[in-house]
Write an enzyme that holds these catalytic residues in place. Structure first.
Site, PDB file in Angstrom:
ATOM      1  N   GLU A  82      -3.931   7.260  -2.747  1.00  0.00           N
ATOM      2  CA  GLU A  82      -4.894   6.264  -2.474  1.00  0.00           C
ATOM      3  C   GLU A  82      -5.569   6.727  -1.226  1.00  0.00           C
ATOM      4  O   GLU A  82      -5.940   6.110  -0.118  1.00  0.00           O
ATOM      5  CB  GLU A  82      -4.135   4.715  -1.934  1.00  0.00           C
ATOM      6  CG  GLU A  82      -3.506   4.135  -3.244  1.00  0.00           C
ATOM      7  CD  GLU A  82      -3.127   2.681  -2.826  1.00  0.00           C
ATOM      8  OE1 GLU A  82      -2.956   1.837  -3.775  1.00  0.00           O
ATOM      9  OE2 GLU A  82      -2.173   2.699  -1.804  1.00  0.00           O
ATOM     10  N   GLU A 122      -1.184   1.993 -11.158  1.00  0.00           N
ATOM     11  CA  GLU A 122      -0.335   0.907 -10.544  1.00  0.00           C
ATOM     12  C   GLU A 122      -0.790  -0.426 -11.159  1.00  0.00           C
ATOM     13  O   GLU A 122      -1.784  -0.975 -10.345  1.00  0.00           O
ATOM     14  CB  GLU A 122      -0.216   0.870  -8.984  1.00  0.00           C
ATOM     15  CG  GLU A 122       0.376   2.162  -8.526  1.00  0.00           C
ATOM     16  CD  GLU A 122       0.497   2.186  -6.881  1.00  0.00           C
ATOM     17  OE1 GLU A 122       0.276   1.113  -6.298  1.00  0.00           O
ATOM     18  OE2 GLU A 122       0.611   3.289  -6.374  1.00  0.00           O
TER      19      GLU A 122
END
Length: 707
Positions: free
Chosen positions: A217, A293
């Site tokens: 991320e 995710e």
């Protein structure tokens, strides 16, 4: 493999040829192939890969992104993954959790790798016991799962400092997650050691790792445009040859992409799916789509509610029954036959027919099942984060600090597919039915649940106040000024990572005490508590003191370093800078490290403990015996009447408890208990209950349902 000489061994060669011909005739008779008939589907479902001898298999290409599809070697492949973190699950239970994953219909395990646990001191590495990454990956292969590895160096994961080691913060100019020299040199050393272990586990080397993620991320951080290319090259230079991926949420997707790595997305709701997939198409063209995710729940913070993602299992629109599920003619899957929903099928892949969808029954499906169905039906691969969350044992939990600082609870139950203790949920039942409907083969039976029990309460018999324990600790650090945890000259010069730190000095007057305390400091005059300092309470009144010198003490807890956000460079703990009494800086400190490792308690010999008094002096350690008369079972520790502290069983740190909730029980794995007597130690800051209780059922707090 030995080389055969035809002239020397004509009989063996002839026998081999006859065996091949016979095998073909048997298979042909068994399949009874007829062009255009239903038996063609049976043929496609035969797992040809498993019929091939191991020495004849070629692992040349690995997982590839070709057009809109993943290919494993020459076969179409869909990733149905789930996240389990080996460092959050007792090693004795790894197999149980992975077998449950396999039985749910998933084919791929994903896991983070926590740098801070594997290199607790600079240059000293630990891959033993519960941190044996190689054993975990090989066990996944044994169970029949592929692996996607997420080695960071930053992993977030609701873990202290996002999995980065705290000793990095000894450098006052440190810039984490950048190409800053001090950070990059540390990453290089860590990757030198880590990748030497990982490289042999890759698919092309015969292992189960089919892909590796570059950082985590980063688009949401994005402080150095050279950083992601640096991490990617660091992986490749050390022998990583499998497919590289990135992973970002909607806020960072546009800035987290790096050339040469396939971008994947993180989300919780199908409402985000169309926007994110459209964006991916615009920036990287026609590529396989993957939700790295798919959040099955969420984490909890102390003082807040227990987050729940609605898991009522109503009837789910099915993608087709097993018997009529479309199967790709060339979709040979090394882990077994796999069927695919119609939107995954492209004419170029040679599917022969498509089965129409049909709803099983009326009713609104649960949110997670709706989301998973939408993701898969859109043609995307998926990873469930988390499939099984586990526990933030010890002090490893992180924190968030957006407007207010909030530390994460001990449980990492996450409202995941399996509970914190590995039990099945309604989500598991629904997802197993869903993945089973598209698997193309019967799923293995789910393993039996591990038994739970409620042991008899433990009444502490012995006690040691913190003040009485100080002489048995290591010599305190003496310093003219306060030192933060990370810069204490202990642990081989690596400072203190976790736990508590006690600061002592002397004062001669009363007044207003002010300090920058990270994260929570209990203030004492001699041994009497006068209150707390934290992010909101930065000043406290020190009452009148006796004539002469009075000892001022501040017990500071690192409640968890922030694991997500742009302020991770500022996560030093303890007393930060000077502490002032009436605006004058205090001097001459003794500083005790209370990291509470196993070695910490080894100093408390039996003769050091005292009988429990009627009125204990806090903070204090409480000791009692837990008798296990039969084979140990999982249980949950309940600290009713206690306020805030830490529980240790046989030297294992179960984690923090705090009566502000939401979590009210701590998970105690039966694997950590012995038949017979077990040692229970509770460190309590302020108020002790009469007993330590045990229950079969966890209680993680009042629920807040998430949309």
């Amino acid at each position: 493999m030995p080389k055969w000489n035809v002239r020397q061994r004509p009989g063996r060669m002839l026998g081999l040829l006859l065996l091949v011909i016979l095998s073909f005739l048997v298979l042909r008779r068994y399949l009874h192939l007829q062009p255009g008939g239903c038996d063609r589907e049976v043929a496609r479902r035969v797992n040809w890969h498993r019929m091939t001898p191991l020495w004849m298999r070629q692992r040349r290409l690995g997982l590839q992104a070709k057009g809109q599809n993943f290919m494993l070697e020459d076969s179409a492949f869909w990733i149905f993954g789930g996240s389990v973190h080996y460092f959050r699950v007792p090693r004795e239970y790894w197999r149980d959790r992975l077998l449950k994953m396999k039985a749910c219909g998933l084919n791929t395990l994903t896991t983070y790798v926590p740098w801070n646990l594997h290199e607790p001191e600079r240059g000293r590495f630990d891959f033993s016991g519960n941190l044996d990454l190689e054993a975990f990956v090989l066990l996944a292969a044994e169970v029949g799962l592929w692996v996607i590895l997420r080695p960071g160096p930053y992993i977030c994961s609701e873990m202290d400092l996002g999995g980065l080691p705290s000793w990095l913060l000894q450098d006052p100019d440190m810039r984490l997650r950048t190409t800053y020299k001090g950070f990059a040199e540390a990453v290089d050393l860590y990757f030198d050691h880590l990748m030497a272990r990982v490289v042999p586990l890759q698919y092309k080397h015969g292992g189960p790792i089919i892909a590796v993620q570059v950082e985590n991320e980063y688009g949401s951080y994005n402080k150095d445009p050279a950083y992601m290319p640096y991490v990617k090259k660091a992986l490749e230079d050390r022998g990583i040859v499998e497919l590289l991926l990135t992973s970002d949420n909607k806020d960072g997707l546009s800035k987290g992409i790096v050339d040469g790595a396939l971008a994947t997305i993180n989300l919780q709701s199908q409402n985000e799916l169309q926007f994110l997939t459209t964006f991916l198409l615009s920036v990287q063209g026609v590529q396989p789509r993957m939700v790295m995710e798919c959040w099955t729940g969420w984490f909890d913070s102390w003082g807040g509610p227990h987050s729940i993602l609605d898991s009522s299992v109503a009837q789910l629109p099915t993608l087709c029954g097993v018997d009529s599920t479309p199967v790709l003619e060339n979709a040979e899957n090394p882990l077994g036959p796999v069927a695919y929903p119609r939107s995954l099928i492209d004419e170029d892949l040679g599917a022969s027919r498509v089965c129409a969808h049909g709803p099983r029954a009326a009713g609104d499906p649960a949110q997670i099942l709706e989301t998973v169905s939408a993701i898969v039906d859109s043609g995307s691969s998926i990873n469930l984060y988390m499939f099984h969350g586990g526990t933030n044992f010890g002090f490893i939990s992180g924190a968030v600090h957006l407007q207010d600082y909030k530390s994460d609870v001990t449980s990492y139950d996450y409202d995941a597919v399996l509970t914190e203790a590995g039990d099945y949920t309604a989500k598991y039942t629904g997802l197993r039915e869903f993945f089973g409907s598209i698997s193309g083969a019967p799923l293995p039976a789910p393993p039996d649940l591990l038994p739970k029990t409620a042991y008899e309460p433990v009444m502490p018999a012995l006690y040691l106040s913190l003040w009485d324990a100080l002489p048995y600790l290591e010599e305190p650090v003496t310093s003219e000024k306060p030192l933060n945890m990370e810069n204490l000259p202990i642990n081989g010069g690596n400072g203190q990572s976790f736990g508590y730190t006690l600061y002592e000095t002397t004062i001669t007057s009363s007044g207003i005490l002010s300090a920058c305390v990270r994260d929570r400091g209990q203030v004492f005059v001699n041994t009497v508590s006068i209150g707390f300092l934290d992010y909101k309470r930065k000043k406290i009144v020190v009452p009148l003191v006796q004539q002469g010198f009075t000892v001022l003490r501040i017990l500071v807890e690192n409640c968890g370093r922030v694991n997500y956000g742009t302020n991770i460079d500022d996560q030093r703990k303890g007393l930060i800078g000077n502490i002032y009494l009436n605006d004058s800086p205090l001097k001459k400190f003794k500083i005790y490290s209370l990291d509470m490792k196993k070695s910490f308690f080894q100093r408390f010999h039996a003769d050091k403990w005292n009988p429990l008094p009627d009125v204990p002096v806090f903070p204090a350690f409480f000791l009692g015996p837990l008798l296990v008369s039969v084979s140990p079972c999982d249980t949950f520790v309940k600290l009713e009447g206690w306020e805030k502290g830490v529980v240790f069983i046989n030297g294992q740190n179960l984690g923090r408890y705090w009566n502000i909730g939401p979590q009210e029980t701590l998970y105690l794995p039966g694997a950590w208990l012995d038949q017979g007597l077990n040692q229970v130690i509770v460190f309590e800051e302020k108020m002790a209950g009469p007993v330590v209780q045990f229950t079969e059922t966890p209680y993680l707090g009042r629920h807040q349902y998430m949309n």
